[in-house]
Design an enzyme around this catalytic site. Sequence first.
Site, short mmCIF file in Angstrom:
data_model
loop_
_atom_site.label_atom_id
_atom_site.label_comp_id
_atom_site.label_asym_id
_atom_site.label_seq_id
_atom_site.Cartn_x
_atom_site.Cartn_y
_atom_site.Cartn_z
N ASN A 88 12.63 3.73 9.66
CA ASN A 88 12.50 5.18 9.54
C ASN A 88 12.38 5.56 8.07
OD1 ASN A 88 12.95 5.41 12.35
ND2 ASN A 88 15.17 5.45 12.05
N HIS A 101 15.60 0.25 5.14
CA HIS A 101 16.22 -0.72 6.06
C HIS A 101 15.36 -0.85 7.31
CE1 HIS A 101 17.82 3.32 6.85
NE2 HIS A 101 17.84 2.99 8.13
P1 AMP Z 1 18.40 5.59 9.84
O1 AMP Z 1 18.54 6.79 10.74
O2 AMP Z 1 17.15 4.81 10.09
O3 AMP Z 1 18.58 5.97 8.37
O4 AMP Z 1 19.58 4.64 10.25
C1 AMP Z 1 20.74 4.47 9.51
C2 AMP Z 1 21.62 3.55 10.32
O5 AMP Z 1 22.67 3.11 9.49
C3 AMP Z 1 22.27 4.21 11.55
O6 AMP Z 1 21.86 3.53 12.72
C4 AMP Z 1 23.75 4.09 11.28
O7 AMP Z 1 24.50 3.81 12.44
C5 AMP Z 1 23.81 2.93 10.29
N1 AMP Z 1 24.96 2.93 9.41
C6 AMP Z 1 25.43 3.95 8.66
N2 AMP Z 1 26.51 3.58 7.99
C7 AMP Z 1 26.73 2.28 8.30
C8 AMP Z 1 27.71 1.31 7.92
N3 AMP Z 1 28.71 1.61 7.08
N4 AMP Z 1 27.63 0.07 8.45
C9 AMP Z 1 26.63 -0.25 9.30
N5 AMP Z 1 25.68 0.62 9.71
C10 AMP Z 1 25.74 1.86 9.21
#
Ligand code: AMP
Length: 138
Positions: A88, A101
Amino acid sequence: MSSSDCIFCKIVSGRVPCNKIYEDEQVLAFLDVRPVSDGHTLVVPKAHFEKLHQCPQEVLSSISSCLGKIVQAVVAAAGAAGYNVLCNNGRAAGQLVDHVHFHIIPRNEGDNVFTHWPAYEYESGRADAIAEKICARL
Ligand code: AMP
Ligand code: ZN
């Protein structure tokens, strides 16, 4: 390069814990803390870049050189029938963490993870015009 208030930079530096899946000099992979399916994994460059198109070629290369191996392990461990790899970029596209990511999302038939793919057909001539516009910017 890191950003002091970035949660993924904090994970990379060890200031925030994670369930680590894979690590090399350039790349870290860890379980998403709020998965949409068991084994949902995030693959990140260790250096902080906000969006895919801002990553230097060598960063993209380092991710692509380990992505297949990580996917294979995640999907095998989850016993999944398929998977999505998703990146995304920007709030409009659902990006909440501004550190590029790749989501690896194990999938199974009928899992209802993504229920709607709003496909449509181009009107006559529109696909040609759009393709031309994109090519002119490459
Ligand atoms: P996006 O919406 O593509 O930016 O996804 C960000 C992702 O990061 C989400 O699925 C969250 O659940 C994940 N996320 C946020 N903080 C953490 C964390 N501390 N450890 C692992 N995943 C995380
Ligand atoms: Zn970061």
